[in-house]
Design a protein around this motif. Structure first.
Motif, PDB file in Angstrom:
ATOM      1  N   SER A   1      -7.186   0.588   9.430  1.00 25.48           N
ATOM      2  CA  SER A   1      -7.410  -0.366   8.413  1.00 25.48           C
ATOM      3  C   SER A   1      -8.149  -1.558   8.166  1.00 25.48           C
ATOM      4  O   SER A   1      -9.249  -1.608   8.965  1.00 25.48           O
ATOM      5  CB  SER A   1      -5.748  -0.822   9.820  1.00 25.48           C
ATOM      6  N   PHE A   2      -7.385  -2.517   8.005  1.00 25.93           N
ATOM      7  CA  PHE A   2      -8.280  -3.588   7.497  1.00 25.93           C
ATOM      8  C   PHE A   2      -7.898  -4.347   7.886  1.00 25.93           C
ATOM      9  O   PHE A   2      -6.344  -5.040   8.126  1.00 25.93           O
ATOM     10  CB  PHE A   2      -8.973  -3.574   5.876  1.00 25.93           C
ATOM     11  N   ALA A   3      -8.564  -6.087   7.418  1.00 27.04           N
ATOM     12  CA  ALA A   3      -8.448  -7.061   7.966  1.00 27.04           C
ATOM     13  C   ALA A   3      -8.820  -8.095   6.838  1.00 27.04           C
ATOM     14  O   ALA A   3      -9.722  -7.749   6.188  1.00 27.04           O
ATOM     15  CB  ALA A   3      -8.352  -7.706   9.678  1.00 27.04           C
ATOM     16  N   ILE A   4      -8.055  -9.713   6.512  1.00 29.85           N
ATOM     17  CA  ILE A   4      -9.319 -10.288   5.714  1.00 29.85           C
ATOM     18  C   ILE A   4      -8.940 -11.647   6.516  1.00 29.85           C
ATOM     19  O   ILE A   4      -7.421 -12.286   7.149  1.00 29.85           O
ATOM     20  CB  ILE A   4      -8.217 -11.272   4.102  1.00 29.85           C
ATOM     21  N   THR A   5     -10.179 -12.205   6.271  1.00 23.37           N
ATOM     22  CA  THR A   5     -10.110 -13.889   6.766  1.00 23.37           C
ATOM     23  C   THR A   5     -10.458 -14.375   6.414  1.00 23.37           C
ATOM     24  O   THR A   5     -11.616 -14.419   5.222  1.00 23.37           O
ATOM     25  CB  THR A   5     -10.913 -13.556   8.094  1.00 23.37           C
ATOM     26  N   MET A   6     -10.137 -16.030   6.217  1.00 23.15           N
ATOM     27  CA  MET A   6     -10.981 -16.826   5.591  1.00 23.15           C
ATOM     28  C   MET A   6     -11.268 -18.089   6.473  1.00 23.15           C
ATOM     29  O   MET A   6     -10.505 -18.914   6.907  1.00 23.15           O
ATOM     30  CB  MET A   6      -9.991 -17.571   4.405  1.00 23.15           C
ATOM     31  N   PHE A   7     -12.421 -18.554   6.828  1.00 21.65           N
ATOM     32  CA  PHE A   7     -13.048 -19.826   7.800  1.00 21.65           C
ATOM     33  C   PHE A   7     -13.659 -20.896   6.641  1.00 21.65           C
ATOM     34  O   PHE A   7     -14.430 -20.123   6.218  1.00 21.65           O
ATOM     35  CB  PHE A   7     -13.335 -19.187   8.709  1.00 21.65           C
ATOM     36  N   ASP A   8     -13.789 -21.330   7.412  1.00 20.17           N
ATOM     37  CA  ASP A   8     -14.879 -22.888   6.825  1.00 20.17           C
ATOM     38  C   ASP A   8     -15.346 -23.455   8.350  1.00 20.17           C
ATOM     39  O   ASP A   8     -14.924 -23.827   9.437  1.00 20.17           O
ATOM     40  CB  ASP A   8     -14.000 -24.168   6.456  1.00 20.17           C
ATOM     41  N   SER A   9     -16.917 -22.731   8.141  1.00 17.79           N
ATOM     42  CA  SER A   9     -17.691 -22.881   9.010  1.00 17.79           C
ATOM     43  C   SER A   9     -17.840 -24.700   9.147  1.00 17.79           C
ATOM     44  O   SER A   9     -18.714 -25.106  10.164  1.00 17.79           O
ATOM     45  CB  SER A   9     -18.698 -22.038   8.906  1.00 17.79           C
ATOM     46  N   ASP A  10     -17.870 -25.033   8.294  1.00 15.05           N
ATOM     47  CA  ASP A  10     -18.302 -26.203   7.930  1.00 15.05           C
ATOM     48  C   ASP A  10     -16.879 -27.332   8.257  1.00 15.05           C
ATOM     49  O   ASP A  10     -17.715 -28.723   8.394  1.00 15.05           O
ATOM     50  CB  ASP A  10     -19.121 -26.852   6.705  1.00 15.05           C
TER      51      ASP A  10
ATOM     52  N   TRP B   1      -6.710 -18.527   6.323  1.00 16.02           N
ATOM     53  CA  TRP B   1      -5.892 -17.338   6.354  1.00 16.02           C
ATOM     54  C   TRP B   1      -6.140 -16.274   6.997  1.00 16.02           C
ATOM     55  O   TRP B   1      -7.698 -16.263   7.253  1.00 16.02           O
ATOM     56  CB  TRP B   1      -6.739 -17.351   4.417  1.00 16.02           C
ATOM     57  N   SER B   2      -5.883 -15.735   7.418  1.00 14.60           N
ATOM     58  CA  SER B   2      -6.003 -14.173   8.236  1.00 14.60           C
ATOM     59  C   SER B   2      -4.400 -13.114   7.602  1.00 14.60           C
ATOM     60  O   SER B   2      -3.615 -13.880   7.822  1.00 14.60           O
ATOM     61  CB  SER B   2      -5.683 -14.285   9.682  1.00 14.60           C
ATOM     62  N   LEU B   3      -5.194 -12.153   7.294  1.00 18.13           N
ATOM     63  CA  LEU B   3      -4.137 -11.146   7.036  1.00 18.13           C
ATOM     64  C   LEU B   3      -4.214  -9.500   7.626  1.00 18.13           C
ATOM     65  O   LEU B   3      -5.303  -9.763   7.223  1.00 18.13           O
ATOM     66  CB  LEU B   3      -4.100 -10.821   5.246  1.00 18.13           C
ATOM     67  N   VAL B   4      -3.687  -9.743   8.651  1.00 18.48           N
ATOM     68  CA  VAL B   4      -4.221  -8.183   9.156  1.00 18.48           C
ATOM     69  C   VAL B   4      -3.138  -7.068   9.217  1.00 18.48           C
ATOM     70  O   VAL B   4      -1.966  -7.290   8.578  1.00 18.48           O
ATOM     71  CB  VAL B   4      -4.254  -8.913  10.877  1.00 18.48           C
ATOM     72  N   ASN B   5      -3.708  -6.295   9.691  1.00 22.10           N
ATOM     73  CA  ASN B   5      -3.215  -4.660   9.453  1.00 22.10           C
ATOM     74  C   ASN B   5      -2.237  -4.717   7.846  1.00 22.10           C
ATOM     75  O   ASN B   5      -1.455  -3.648   7.302  1.00 22.10           O
ATOM     76  CB  ASN B   5      -1.776  -4.918  10.228  1.00 22.10           C
ATOM     77  N   ILE B   6      -3.403  -3.784   7.335  1.00 17.87           N
ATOM     78  CA  ILE B   6      -3.458  -3.998   6.183  1.00 17.87           C
ATOM     79  C   ILE B   6      -3.929  -2.208   6.522  1.00 17.87           C
ATOM     80  O   ILE B   6      -4.461  -2.087   7.491  1.00 17.87           O
ATOM     81  CB  ILE B   6      -5.090  -4.613   5.075  1.00 17.87           C
ATOM     82  N   PRO B   7      -3.521  -1.287   5.312  1.00 17.09           N
ATOM     83  CA  PRO B   7      -2.495   0.101   5.121  1.00 17.09           C
ATOM     84  C   PRO B   7      -4.580   0.040   4.879  1.00 17.09           C
ATOM     85  O   PRO B   7      -4.633  -0.113   3.866  1.00 17.09           O
ATOM     86  CB  PRO B   7      -1.917   0.841   4.587  1.00 17.09           C
ATOM     87  N   LYS B   8      -5.381   1.320   5.348  1.00 20.12           N
ATOM     88  CA  LYS B   8      -6.210   1.746   4.832  1.00 20.12           C
ATOM     89  C   LYS B   8      -6.129   2.219   3.739  1.00 20.12           C
ATOM     90  O   LYS B   8      -8.078   2.656   2.917  1.00 20.12           O
ATOM     91  CB  LYS B   8      -6.879   3.325   6.567  1.00 20.12           C
ATOM     92  N   GLU B   9      -5.296   2.837   2.496  1.00 21.73           N
ATOM     93  CA  GLU B   9      -5.496   3.488   1.543  1.00 21.73           C
ATOM     94  C   GLU B   9      -5.244   1.777   0.425  1.00 21.73           C
ATOM     95  O   GLU B   9      -5.965   2.353   0.098  1.00 21.73           O
ATOM     96  CB  GLU B   9      -3.815   4.012   1.635  1.00 21.73           C
ATOM     97  N   ILE B  10      -5.494   0.870   1.236  1.00 23.15           N
ATOM     98  CA  ILE B  10      -5.600  -0.378   0.369  1.00 23.15           C
ATOM     99  C   ILE B  10      -6.825  -0.713   0.374  1.00 23.15           C
ATOM    100  O   ILE B  10      -7.425  -0.714   0.800  1.00 23.15           O
ATOM    101  CB  ILE B  10      -4.686  -1.355   0.960  1.00 23.15           C
ATOM    102  N   ASN B  11      -6.951  -0.981  -0.896  1.00 20.48           N
ATOM    103  CA  ASN B  11      -9.005  -1.495  -1.357  1.00 20.48           C
ATOM    104  C   ASN B  11      -8.945  -3.000  -2.256  1.00 20.48           C
ATOM    105  O   ASN B  11      -9.753  -3.335  -2.371  1.00 20.48           O
ATOM    106  CB  ASN B  11     -10.167  -0.487  -1.893  1.00 20.48           C
TER     107      ASN B  11
ATOM    108  N   LYS C   1     -13.660 -12.938   4.930  1.00 18.05           N
ATOM    109  CA  LYS C   1     -14.878 -11.644   4.907  1.00 18.05           C
ATOM    110  C   LYS C   1     -13.235 -11.079   4.757  1.00 18.05           C
ATOM    111  O   LYS C   1     -12.105 -10.282   5.499  1.00 18.05           O
ATOM    112  CB  LYS C   1     -14.860 -11.877   6.658  1.00 18.05           C
ATOM    113  N   ILE C   2     -13.904  -9.188   4.958  1.00 17.91           N
ATOM    114  CA  ILE C   2     -13.328  -7.743   4.642  1.00 17.91           C
ATOM    115  C   ILE C   2     -13.109  -7.719   5.992  1.00 17.91           C
ATOM    116  O   ILE C   2     -14.890  -6.977   6.399  1.00 17.91           O
ATOM    117  CB  ILE C   2     -13.314  -6.932   3.406  1.00 17.91           C
ATOM    118  N   TRP C   3     -12.739  -7.326   6.990  1.00 20.01           N
ATOM    119  CA  TRP C   3     -13.070  -6.250   8.772  1.00 20.01           C
ATOM    120  C   TRP C   3     -12.646  -4.881   8.223  1.00 20.01           C
ATOM    121  O   TRP C   3     -11.594  -4.444   7.980  1.00 20.01           O
ATOM    122  CB  TRP C   3     -12.055  -6.895   9.549  1.00 20.01           C
ATOM    123  N   ALA C   4     -12.881  -3.975   8.690  1.00 24.35           N
ATOM    124  CA  ALA C   4     -12.988  -2.318   8.881  1.00 24.35           C
ATOM    125  C   ALA C   4     -12.930  -2.217  10.111  1.00 24.35           C
ATOM    126  O   ALA C   4     -13.692  -2.995  11.193  1.00 24.35           O
ATOM    127  CB  ALA C   4     -13.423  -1.605   8.444  1.00 24.35           C
ATOM    128  N   LEU C   5     -11.290  -1.795  10.660  1.00 25.55           N
ATOM    129  CA  LEU C   5     -10.673  -2.139  12.228  1.00 25.55           C
ATOM    130  C   LEU C   5     -10.687  -0.410  12.158  1.00 25.55           C
ATOM    131  O   LEU C   5     -10.132   0.514  11.800  1.00 25.55           O
ATOM    132  CB  LEU C   5      -9.709  -2.518  12.066  1.00 25.55           C
TER     133      LEU C   5
END
Length: 185
Positions: free
Chosen positions: A66-75, A85-95, A142-146
């Motif tokens: 599966s994939f996840a997307i996050t958006m984080f302001d480090s500053d 933003w956080s979006l998790v449990n994106i099916p592996k077929e989605i790109n 950030k895109i995360w491959a899980l």
């Protein structure tokens, strides 16, 4: 000795053939460039449209579940950054996700995916809006491959919990880091 060197050379070539490099791209935001108004928060003194940008990724490892997307302001001036933003449990077929996938009503996210709670207090995308006159802020998309199909999170799961779960289950990740600065008023 020649056989060992030849064997190591072949092994290096073979592993290089299988190695993939996860890459994140967007038609809407660019590495190191100012975020356009459409993707900026509408509120807290900012007048953007608060639309999440289009994002696409390639080069995921074969074992991705599966994939996840996050958006984080480090500053962000909080001592611990700011989760936009956080979006998790994106099916592996989605790109990819389309522009405005992060709408707060969740109607545009992939089937089965979940948006976690941002530091704005609810699920969905919250665009950049650095304090007026603050230094440049860096927004880490950030895109995360899980290695798991699903993370045990829901719309009430905050950024720290989601970040912990992502770091514990990540097999690859890639970032795209646009910036935002708001002149002093």
């Amino acid at each position: 000795m020649k056989k060992i060197i030849l064997g190591l050379s072949l092994l290096s070539c073979i592993s290089g053939l299988h190695a993939q490099s996860l890459k994140l791209t967007s038609t809407d935001v660019r590495q190191g460039e100012q975020v356009k108004d459409a993707y900026v928060l509408n509120g807290s003194g900012c007048t953007g449209k608060n639309i999440s940008p289009q994002l696409s990724w390639t080069g995921a490892p074969a074992e991705t579940k599966s994939f996840a997307i996050t958006m984080f302001d480090s500053d962000a001036p909080t001592g611990s950054g700011w989760w936009h933003w956080s979006l998790v449990n994106i099916p592996k077929e989605i790109n990819s996700v389309a522009r405005n996938a992060g709408s707060t009503d969740g109607k545009n996210i992939p089937v089965g995916a979940v948006q976690g709670r941002t530091d704005f207090g609810g699920p969905g995308y919250g665009g950049p809006c650095p304090p007026a006159g603050d230094a440049t802020h860096h927004y880490h998309f950030k895109i995360w491959a899980l290695k798991v199909d699903k993370l045990p999170v829901d719309k009430d799961s905050g950024g720290a919990l989601v970040g912990y779960m992502l770091n514990s289950n990540s097999i690859a990740s890639a970032e795209l880091v646009p910036v935002s600065v708001r002149p002093a008023q």
